[in-house]
Design an enzyme around this catalytic site. Structure first.
Site, PDB file in Angstrom:
ATOM      1  N   CYS A  59       0.817  -1.214   0.000  1.00 49.10           N
ATOM      2  CA  CYS A  59       0.000   0.000   0.000  1.00 49.10           C
ATOM      3  C   CYS A  59       0.852   1.266   0.000  1.00 49.10           C
ATOM      4  O   CYS A  59       0.475   2.273  -0.623  1.00 49.10           O
ATOM      5  CB  CYS A  59      -0.957  -0.002   1.193  1.00 49.10           C
ATOM      6  SG  CYS A  59      -0.217  -0.498   2.751  1.00 49.10           S
TER       7      CYS A  59
ATOM      8  N   HIS B 181      -1.908   6.567   4.270  1.00 52.92           N
ATOM      9  CA  HIS B 181      -0.444   6.527   4.334  1.00 52.92           C
ATOM     10  C   HIS B 181       0.112   7.772   3.650  1.00 52.92           C
ATOM     11  O   HIS B 181      -0.324   8.140   2.548  1.00 52.92           O
ATOM     12  CB  HIS B 181       0.097   5.295   3.610  1.00 52.92           C
ATOM     13  CG  HIS B 181      -0.100   4.006   4.346  1.00 52.92           C
ATOM     14  ND1 HIS B 181      -0.658   3.930   5.598  1.00 52.92           N
ATOM     15  CD2 HIS B 181       0.226   2.724   3.996  1.00 52.92           C
ATOM     16  CE1 HIS B 181      -0.688   2.654   5.987  1.00 52.92           C
ATOM     17  NE2 HIS B 181      -0.159   1.915   5.034  1.00 52.92           N
TER      18      HIS B 181
END
Length: 344
Positions: A134, A247
């Site tokens: 990710c 993130h």
């Protein structure tokens, strides 16, 4: 347009009850993916529960080697152990496995795909296609436009990664620790190696003998593979932060040709899936809160380094969507558009 698009696609989801699996089911609906049949699968522990899809509750079956007959595409949003065992069974059943775990990413016979960056790689599959980590997906989405504009030579990355990168247990631990702090109780870490509430932990995944974590190694090697730059100098530190979703990364880019911030902005703005949020006078810059529930990778703080010709970027993306579920579904959509799904 392939016949599969017209007739619908028979879809399996391994790990349908997990954090990524739940988001994947939502994204299938939101993107109007042509699901003719949905077969939710999970470990023995979750078998017998239900998931919501298409306005109804569908029972989850245990994922076994015999689970894939008649399917076209199987998304893996589960553990690497399940993927290692069952993805080859998907191929034997005549379907395509699109895997989110790290199991197949660095296999030289398995393409590692971000559709906006290296779509043609997906067509070289042998039945299994890997989704990157990710963190890697957000990073390469910001790096690729700069590479195409000025040639990329090096990148120094510090990530700030949400607790959902560790799945539901990570989300639950942050919530439990915040409640504990609210009552004056010391937080007890189980998922992470130190308390995560009101804290940051400079460790994602286990340490190797070289002092780098497995997460840092993934970002190095996956970036090189996806971008087709096997010698790219990638220096990484990965940090866990008390954020539920999103993130982020601070990145310092060295390019073959010096690129001005204005040119970099234009390159990023023109790249599909990237949105530039970079107006310092208006105090606009990307934050994890801005990307939660979105598929775009947001980029800002674009500026020339004070001591060199290198370029600074800040990027953030929803690690459960573009960082996982959406990217996997985009790969399947790409296969549909290219007429590359198996015909039955």
């Amino acid at each position: 347009m392939s016949q599969k698009r017209n007739g619908g696609v028979r879809v399996g989801v391994v790990g349908a009850t997990g954090a990524v699996g739940e988001v994947l089911l939502d994204v299938l609906t939101q993107r109007d993916f042509p699901v003719a049949e949905l077969r939710p699968l999970a470990s023995e522990r979750s078998a017998g529960t239900t998931v919501a899809f298409g306005g109804r509750a569908i029972e989850v079956a245990e994922a076994t080697p015999d689970s894939f007959a008649g399917l076209d595409v199987v998304f893996f949003a589960a553990t690497g152990a399940l993927s290692k065992t069952l993805a080859p069974e998907v191929v034997k059943a005549g379907a395509i496995a699109i895997d989110k775990s790290s199991t197949w990413r660095m296999d030289p016979n398995v393409p590692l795909v971000v559709p906006e960056v290296n779509p043609d790689a997906a067509l070289a599959h042998r039945g299994i296609i890997a989704c990157p980590n990710c963190t890697t997906i957000g990073a390469v989405m910001a790096l690729e436009p700069i590479h195409r504009a000025a040639g990329l030579e090096s990148v120094v990355i510090t990530t700030l990664q949400a607790v959902s990168g560790a799945g539901k247990p990570g989300i639950d631990e942050l919530e439990e620790q915040l409640r504990a702090l609210g009552t004056g109780t010391a937080p007890e870490p189980r998922v992470f190696d130190a308390p995560i509430a009101n804290n940051v932990v400079p460790k994602c995944d286990g340490f190797g003998d070289d002092g780098f974590t497995a997460e840092e190694a993934k970002l190095l090697h996956e970036t090189r593979k996806i971008m087709g730059l096997p010698e790219l100098a990638v220096s990484v530190t990965c940090v866990r932060v008390p954020v539920p979703v999103g993130h982020s990364a601070s990145m310092l880019l060295g390019t073959k040709r010096a690129i001005a911030p204005a040119e970099a902005r234009r390159a990023l703005e023109a790249f599909p899936g990237v949105e530039v949020v970079d107006d310092l006078q208006a105090q606009l810059f990307p934050t994890p809160r801005d990307v939660a529930g979105r598929d775009e990778v947001l980029v800002g703080r674009i500026r020339k380094d004070a001591t060199s010709d290198r370029l600074w970027l800040w990027q953030t993306s929803d690690n459960l969507r573009k960082g996982a579920a959406t990217n996997a579904i985009q790969i399947a959509e790409l296969l549909i558009e290219r007429g590359a799904l198996p015909r039955r």
